[in-house]
Design a protein around this motif. Structure first.
Motif, PDB file in Angstrom:
ATOM      1  N   VAL B  84       0.826  -1.205   0.000  1.00 46.58           N
ATOM      2  CA  VAL B  84       0.000   0.000   0.000  1.00 46.58           C
ATOM      3  C   VAL B  84       0.873   1.274   0.000  1.00 46.58           C
ATOM      4  O   VAL B  84       0.490   2.289  -0.581  1.00 46.58           O
ATOM      5  CB  VAL B  84      -0.981  -0.011   1.198  1.00 46.58           C
ATOM      6  CG1 VAL B  84      -1.679   1.331   1.347  1.00 46.58           C
ATOM      7  CG2 VAL B  84      -2.003  -1.126   1.027  1.00 46.58           C
ATOM      8  N   PHE B  87       1.821   1.853  -3.493  1.00 50.73           N
ATOM      9  CA  PHE B  87       0.633   2.224  -4.257  1.00 50.73           C
ATOM     10  C   PHE B  87       0.281   3.693  -4.039  1.00 50.73           C
ATOM     11  O   PHE B  87       0.111   4.457  -4.999  1.00 50.73           O
ATOM     12  CB  PHE B  87      -0.558   1.333  -3.855  1.00 50.73           C
ATOM     13  CG  PHE B  87      -1.862   1.854  -4.373  1.00 50.73           C
ATOM     14  CD1 PHE B  87      -2.225   1.634  -5.688  1.00 50.73           C
ATOM     15  CD2 PHE B  87      -2.693   2.626  -3.567  1.00 50.73           C
ATOM     16  CE1 PHE B  87      -3.412   2.162  -6.188  1.00 50.73           C
ATOM     17  CE2 PHE B  87      -3.873   3.164  -4.060  1.00 50.73           C
ATOM     18  CZ  PHE B  87      -4.230   2.932  -5.378  1.00 50.73           C
ATOM     19  N   VAL B  88       0.205   4.111  -2.797  1.00 47.71           N
ATOM     20  CA  VAL B  88      -0.187   5.492  -2.511  1.00 47.71           C
ATOM     21  C   VAL B  88       0.878   6.457  -3.034  1.00 47.71           C
ATOM     22  O   VAL B  88       0.563   7.457  -3.705  1.00 47.71           O
ATOM     23  CB  VAL B  88      -0.408   5.709  -0.996  1.00 47.71           C
ATOM     24  CG1 VAL B  88      -0.556   7.193  -0.682  1.00 47.71           C
ATOM     25  CG2 VAL B  88      -1.622   4.930  -0.514  1.00 47.71           C
ATOM     26  N   ARG B  91       0.825   7.351  -6.719  1.00 51.60           N
ATOM     27  CA  ARG B  91      -0.278   8.133  -7.296  1.00 51.60           C
ATOM     28  C   ARG B  91       0.319   9.393  -7.911  1.00 51.60           C
ATOM     29  O   ARG B  91       0.956  10.195  -7.219  1.00 51.60           O
ATOM     30  CB  ARG B  91      -1.274   8.564  -6.203  1.00 51.60           C
ATOM     31  CG  ARG B  91      -2.208   7.506  -5.708  1.00 51.60           C
ATOM     32  CD  ARG B  91      -3.298   7.115  -6.645  1.00 51.60           C
ATOM     33  NE  ARG B  91      -4.159   8.218  -7.053  1.00 51.60           N
ATOM     34  CZ  ARG B  91      -5.332   8.058  -7.662  1.00 51.60           C
ATOM     35  NH1 ARG B  91      -5.789   6.839  -7.905  1.00 51.60           N
ATOM     36  NH2 ARG B  91      -6.040   9.096  -8.029  1.00 51.60           N
ATOM     37  N   PHE B  94       0.267  12.746  -6.095  1.00 51.06           N
ATOM     38  CA  PHE B  94       1.259  12.996  -5.053  1.00 51.06           C
ATOM     39  C   PHE B  94       2.650  13.083  -5.682  1.00 51.06           C
ATOM     40  O   PHE B  94       3.460  13.930  -5.341  1.00 51.06           O
ATOM     41  CB  PHE B  94       1.283  11.849  -4.023  1.00 51.06           C
ATOM     42  CG  PHE B  94       0.104  11.824  -3.091  1.00 51.06           C
ATOM     43  CD1 PHE B  94      -0.227  12.939  -2.327  1.00 51.06           C
ATOM     44  CD2 PHE B  94      -0.657  10.671  -2.954  1.00 51.06           C
ATOM     45  CE1 PHE B  94      -1.304  12.904  -1.444  1.00 51.06           C
ATOM     46  CE2 PHE B  94      -1.736  10.632  -2.072  1.00 51.06           C
ATOM     47  CZ  PHE B  94      -2.062  11.746  -1.324  1.00 51.06           C
ATOM     48  N   PHE B 334       8.678  11.091   1.109  1.00 52.15           N
ATOM     49  CA  PHE B 334       9.034  10.088   2.120  1.00 52.15           C
ATOM     50  C   PHE B 334       8.295  10.346   3.424  1.00 52.15           C
ATOM     51  O   PHE B 334       8.068   9.415   4.200  1.00 52.15           O
ATOM     52  CB  PHE B 334      10.556  10.020   2.256  1.00 52.15           C
ATOM     53  CG  PHE B 334      11.136   9.699   0.915  1.00 52.15           C
ATOM     54  CD1 PHE B 334      11.141   8.399   0.455  1.00 52.15           C
ATOM     55  CD2 PHE B 334      11.523  10.713   0.045  1.00 52.15           C
ATOM     56  CE1 PHE B 334      11.558   8.102  -0.839  1.00 52.15           C
ATOM     57  CE2 PHE B 334      11.950  10.424  -1.246  1.00 52.15           C
ATOM     58  CZ  PHE B 334      11.962   9.119  -1.693  1.00 52.15           C
ATOM     59  N   SER B 339       3.875   8.241   6.627  1.00 55.12           N
ATOM     60  CA  SER B 339       2.514   8.368   7.148  1.00 55.12           C
ATOM     61  C   SER B 339       1.692   7.139   6.790  1.00 55.12           C
ATOM     62  O   SER B 339       0.963   6.594   7.625  1.00 55.12           O
ATOM     63  CB  SER B 339       1.817   9.595   6.556  1.00 55.12           C
ATOM     64  OG  SER B 339       2.494  10.758   6.929  1.00 55.12           O
ATOM     65  N   VAL B 340       1.777   6.735   5.539  1.00 54.65           N
ATOM     66  CA  VAL B 340       0.999   5.567   5.117  1.00 54.65           C
ATOM     67  C   VAL B 340       1.453   4.349   5.928  1.00 54.65           C
ATOM     68  O   VAL B 340       0.635   3.560   6.408  1.00 54.65           O
ATOM     69  CB  VAL B 340       1.168   5.316   3.604  1.00 54.65           C
ATOM     70  CG1 VAL B 340       0.410   4.065   3.177  1.00 54.65           C
ATOM     71  CG2 VAL B 340       0.699   6.527   2.805  1.00 54.65           C
ATOM     72  N   LEU B 342       2.795   4.249   8.941  1.00 49.11           N
ATOM     73  CA  LEU B 342       2.327   4.308  10.328  1.00 49.11           C
ATOM     74  C   LEU B 342       0.821   4.081  10.409  1.00 49.11           C
ATOM     75  O   LEU B 342       0.331   3.447  11.343  1.00 49.11           O
ATOM     76  CB  LEU B 342       2.709   5.650  10.967  1.00 49.11           C
ATOM     77  CG  LEU B 342       4.202   5.813  11.256  1.00 49.11           C
ATOM     78  CD1 LEU B 342       4.517   7.259  11.626  1.00 49.11           C
ATOM     79  CD2 LEU B 342       4.645   4.860  12.376  1.00 49.11           C
ATOM     80  N   ALA B 343       0.090   4.583   9.404  1.00 45.25           N
ATOM     81  CA  ALA B 343      -1.356   4.383   9.388  1.00 45.25           C
ATOM     82  C   ALA B 343      -1.686   2.893   9.238  1.00 45.25           C
ATOM     83  O   ALA B 343      -2.660   2.407   9.798  1.00 45.25           O
ATOM     84  CB  ALA B 343      -1.994   5.190   8.258  1.00 45.25           C
ATOM     85  N   LEU B 344      -0.883   2.176   8.477  1.00 48.81           N
ATOM     86  CA  LEU B 344      -1.113   0.742   8.305  1.00 48.81           C
ATOM     87  C   LEU B 344      -0.728  -0.035   9.559  1.00 48.81           C
ATOM     88  O   LEU B 344      -1.369  -1.012   9.923  1.00 48.81           O
ATOM     89  CB  LEU B 344      -0.289   0.206   7.128  1.00 48.81           C
ATOM     90  CG  LEU B 344      -0.691   0.682   5.734  1.00 48.81           C
ATOM     91  CD1 LEU B 344       0.374   0.276   4.721  1.00 48.81           C
ATOM     92  CD2 LEU B 344      -2.046   0.105   5.334  1.00 48.81           C
ATOM     93  N   MET B 345       0.341   0.393  10.203  1.00 45.62           N
ATOM     94  CA  MET B 345       0.836  -0.354  11.358  1.00 45.62           C
ATOM     95  C   MET B 345      -0.036  -0.128  12.584  1.00 45.62           C
ATOM     96  O   MET B 345      -0.352  -1.073  13.302  1.00 45.62           O
ATOM     97  CB  MET B 345       2.276   0.057  11.672  1.00 45.62           C
ATOM     98  CG  MET B 345       3.273  -0.302  10.593  1.00 45.62           C
ATOM     99  SD  MET B 345       3.368  -2.064  10.257  1.00 45.62           S
ATOM    100  CE  MET B 345       4.322  -2.611  11.662  1.00 45.62           C
TER     101      MET B 345
END
Ligand SMILES: Cc1ncc(COP(=O)(O)O)c(C=O)c1O
Lengths: 484, 456
Positions: B84, B87-88, B91, B94, B334, B339-340, B342-345
């Motif tokens: 993910v 993937f993010v 984009r 971004f 980066f 962020s992505v 930490l959001a997943l973890m």
């Protein structure tokens, strides 16, 4: 319709116990953490991060992304930033495991392909700059400036000369004087003349035996090539100073002229501009520096050298200023620069600059009939228009025009920079835009300058938000989300 | 030409509109004497296919961590990157945008930055974070520069040799042109020697810079060090490993004034050293000394919540030589990846991750030291890295041999620490399996000298 639910803050979307990542079970004999680490160092609770599912995260960020303009979606004529197309092939190639999955402390024998690439990039940048030696270490243009100025300080220290001043033109980028100050110099401003170029009298009057470096941006931030550059170099060299070239605008002169051939002693490249590194919403960049032989010993360490058939890192360089960045530098950006240069070759690079300059001049020719261009009829890769007259006549500012362009799907040009032009609108189309895009943009701009001041003051009208209150943001800073 | 778009007809029409005869005439501003007479001497252009082949050849000359087992650390780590994140970050909106100068068309980047700042404060226990600097080393250095301004003390900066040697080199480079003395206190047994450190902290000292877990992987007594710094009116800067913060107390609770970190572990591949992520967070009172971009919440003209770059009067484009730093382009991509990640973890993920690193590292250390040839160099508790001493004192051959077996076994320390020329630093992430660790142990056990010669 926008999905506003998924673009709540991550913290607002959080729900206790929800999870995305799933880690493998521990496959080695496990012991209680308390046996392994002293109790006073252990947290009672894990950090209070949000708790989300994977689909939550994907939908959140995918929707957030649609609130950005980008090069892949919009014309982005942000002057000085060279927002050109970012080749997709660079991405696929740079992601090869043999290039991306390399640890910086692997033995050099296991890195020969990477070191060869970096060595060849050094050599190609030497050729493009017309200078002698390159360091790829600095992480961005600003760090390249700083490293070079620290080298100048070391160079003069070695020669027993006390030089305390760095001169920068009033049209220079803010990083120039900021880097000078960080390197321990007094930054002194040199005025521009009526043509937007360096005022030679002012330069002469400020140049003295205390002057270490004159930093010039050529082509300048006004999009002009300063024809006095050879004379400037000889005057500065005559006073024992060095010329630093801010290479942010190299996109205009690749294969046309070289900084080393017009008197520069040191320069940085911005590969994220000139050599198509994607800007990543603010970064990464890289800031390789090229210098003349007499300064080479001071370059940051290490640099890549070739010994017969092998490549290695040389950090046995006693006069080096040392390091400015950990490990090798922003390698991913450098790899893309390498691919970009190799897929263009000498012809291709020259055509990049020719078309960048053609596009800018064409747009200038269309715009000048309705927006004054204070510095004349011709430009290099970009030009600076002024809304000063509009402001006096109708109260319409550069900001108003820039904001209104957003309604038509164009990113705002750079505004209010350089500081030497009132109500500056700095437009850099780049070579990767078509005539159709430039025509449509020019027509939109023509329409916008005639629109009612009221409409313009309140623009943009079609974006998710409009005219944020920046004063409030600064007066009572809210910089993190706090649970209510 | 690959990416230029103008057809010969377009060019002709454009030249006519401009009022010139040729492309060459467009460059009239560039004096003849300084024009490049011929072509640049660089290799001819390659097509995409040729380029791909060429790069595959170069890549093939590298031994990547994808086809080896990596126990290398020292500031760059082989942690797992969830799909993910890629993937993010890929984009286009971004990936191919820039600094969010126009908030109306940058709310994606700005909100992501605001969330990043929040996540970093949650992770570190600090009050505020900026939007990123270049890397862990520049973060540490910028933090020191902040402390000089914040304390109005420019006499002395105290650090210890347990801080990453390259970070200290960067600091030394930056301080070379200002009148600040940099004192580096030697460790004892791989950790900070508190009395020795305290002795060096004077009332001229702006800050104390430490690393925890330190360069050798050992945990420091941050609270007592904070006390020693604060007693003398100096600030404490702590460089942390973000991956340790699921388990360890946050530096904000231990007395840190500024926290810095290399954020590569948070979702970025090793990339031979960069681009990475410099994390910098601090207590509220130092906010206006921070370098770089900062994003803040506000409302738009219709009263809707939104995000903007704020406190820009610190920055180079406004303040020029009086700016808090010269940084412009940062490492936004980066920060997004982190962020992505930490959001997943989430909190549990970070805790489990920390535990996996800890357990596997301890297991690896014990297994390695079952051989009489090896011992742990230091006694202090460690997190995911540790220092092994080769009693035979033959580290170079040993590591070269292991590499030839497809195992990057560790980072030799002699280059930075002559006293530790018989030692190497081993890092064990959650990605390493028991089988990987077995391979490490057997690669280290084999007779090194003979095979090493054939590898070279
Ligand atoms: C003219 C000029 N000089 C220097 C810089 C600084 O480069 P960087 O942002 O890569 O640090 C920039 C970039 O924004 C620029 O436009």
């Amino acid at each position: 319709m926008r999905n506003t639910q998924s673009t709540q803050l991550l913290f607002e979307l959080s729900s206790p116990g929800r999870r995305a990542a799933r880690l493998p079970a521990c496959d080695v004999p496990e012991r209680p953490v308390e046996e392994l680490l002293p109790a006073e160092l252990l947290a009672d609770q894990p950090p209070p991060l949000p708790e989300l599912s994977e689909p939550d995260v994907v939908r959140h960020y995918t929707n957030l992304s649609t609130m950005n303009m980008s090069v892949d979606t919009n014309f982005y004529p942000l002057g000085s930033c060279t927002m050109k197309y970012n080749p997709k092939r660079n991405e696929r190639i740079a992601a090869m495991a043999g290039l991306a999955d390399l640890h910086p402390y692997q033995p050099e024998e296991s890195l020969q392909g990477m070191l060869q690439l970096l060595f060849e990039l050094q050599e190609m940048l030497v050729e493009i700059s017309g200078l002698d030696v390159v360091s790829l270490q600095p992480a961005a243009g600003a760090q390249g400036e700083l490293a070079a100025l620290m080298m100048a300080a070391a160079y003069y220290r070695q020669r027993g000369e006390q030089r305390t001043k760095v001169l920068t033109p009033d049209s220079s980028h803010g990083t120039n004087p900021a880097s000078a100050a960080m390197a321990g110099f007094d930054a002194v401003t040199v005025n521009s003349n009526g043509n937007g170029c360096v005022d030679m009298d002012d330069l002469r009057s400020k140049l003295d035996e205390q002057t270490a470096v004159f930093m010039i941006t050529n082509p300048s931030t006004l999009g002009l090539f300063d024809q006095q550059v050879a004379e400037i170099a000889s005057v500065v060299h005559g006073a024992g100073g060095l010329i630093y070239l801010d290479g942010a605008n190299m996109n205009a002169i690749l294969g046309i002229t070289r900084p080393g051939d017009f008197g520069a002693d040191m320069m940085h490249f911005n590969p994220h501009k000139t050599f198509s590194g994607p800007h990543g919403g603010g970064g990464p960049g890289a800031g390789p520096i090229a210098v003349r032989q007499q300064l080479a010993a001071y370059l940051p360490s290490p640099i890549v050298v070739q010994d017969g058939d092998t490549y290695r890192l040389d950090d046995d360089r006693p006069l080096s200023i040392g390091r400015v960045r950990s490990f090798f530098g922003n390698v991913g950006v450098l790899v893309r620069a390498y691919i970009y240069i190799r897929t263009h070759g000498p012809d291709g690079l020259r055509r990049v600059s020719e078309n960048a300059v053609l596009n800018a001049n064409y747009l200038l020719a269309r715009v000048k009939h309705f927006l004054p261009i204070p510095h004349g009829d011709r430009c290099m890769h970009e030009f600076v228009a002024s809304a000063a007259q509009l402001k006096t006549d109708r109260g319409v500012t550069a900001m108003d025009i820039g904001k209104r362009l957003l309604d038509f799907g164009y990113h705002t040009p750079t505004v209010y920079f350089p500081l030497t032009v009132a109500e500056a609108i700095m437009i850099e189309p780049t070579e990767t835009e078509s005539k159709e895009t430039l025509d449509a943009f020019a027509e939109t701009l023509l329409r916008v300058v005639d629109e009612s001041p009221q409409l313009l003051h309140e623009a943009p009208h079609t974006t998710t938000i409009s005219r944020p209150d920046e004063v409030q943001a600064a007066r009572k800073p809210v910089l993190t989300w706090v649970a209510e | 030409m690959p990416y230029t778009i103008n057809t010969p007809r377009d060019q002709q029409e454009m030249l006519e509109a401009i009022g010139v005869e040729s492309l060459d005439e467009l460059f009239a501003m560039v004096p003849e004497e300084i024009r490049l007479g011929g072509d640049l001497h660089i290799p001819p252009a390659m097509s995409e296919m040729e380029m791909t082949r060429h790069m595959a050849e170069l890549a093939g000359k590298n031994q990547s961590t994808a086809d080896s087992v990596c126990f290398l650390g020292g500031g760059s780590y082989d942690h797992f990157v969830p799909a993910v994140v890629d993937f993010v970050a890929s984009r286009s909106e971004f990936y191919t945008s820039y600094t969010p100068y126009q908030p109306e068309v940058s709310q994606g980047n700005l909100q992501a930055t605001f969330e990043y700042q929040t996540l970093i404060t949650q992770l570190t226990g600090m009050d505020v974070s900026n939007a990123s600097v270049y890397d862990g080393g520049s973060a540490a250095t910028e933090a020191v520069l902040m402390s000089l301004a914040a304390t109005r003390r420019s006499g002395r900066v105290v650090t210890t040799d347990t801080v990453h040697p390259e970070y200290r080199q960067i600091l030394q480079t930056y301080l070379a042109n200002v009148d600040t003395e940099l004192i580096t206190v030697a460790a004892s047994d791989g950790r900070i020697d508190l009395p020795r450190l305290t002795e060096q902290i004077t009332d001229e000292t702006a800050c104390v810079l430490i690393q925890h877990p330190n360069f050798f992987g050992s945990l420091e007594d941050v609270e007592r060090i904070a006390l020693a710094a604060h007693n003398a009116g100096a600030l404490l800067i702590v460089s942390v490993d973000p991956m340790s913060l699921g388990l360890l107390r946050r530096p904000g609770e231990l007395g840190a004034d500024i926290v810095v970190a290399e954020g590569q572990s948070l979702g970025t591949p090793m990339l031979y050293g960069g681009p990475y992520l410099g994390i910098l967070a601090c207590r509220e009172k130092f906010l206006r000394r921070m370098p770089g971009r900062i994003c803040g919440q506000t409302v738009d003209r219709r009263g809707k919540r939104c995000f903007v770059l704020t406190l820009q009067t610190r920055e180079q484009h406004i303040r020029r030589e009086k700016a808090t730093s010269n940084i412009c382009t940062n490492q936004g991509l980066f920060a997004l990846r982190a962020s992505v990640y930490l959001a997943l973890m989430g909190p549990q993920g970070m805790r489990e991750l920390g535990n996996l690193c800890l357990q596997k590292a301890r297991y690896a250390a014990e297994r390695i030291c079952q051989s009489e040839r090896f011992e742990l160099a230091f006694d202090a508790p460690t997190f995911k890295e540790f220092v092994v001493r080769d009693i035979d004192g033959n580290v170079d051959d040993l590591l070269a041999h292991a590499a030839s077996q497809g195992v990057f076994a560790g980072v030799p320390l002699g280059k930075w620490y002559p006293d530790l020329a018989d030692c190497f630093l081993v890092a064990v992430t959650e990605k390493r399996t028991q089988a990987d660790i077995d391979r490490l142990v057997s690669a280290l056990r084999a007779n090194s000298r003979k095979v090493a010669a054939s590898y070279a």
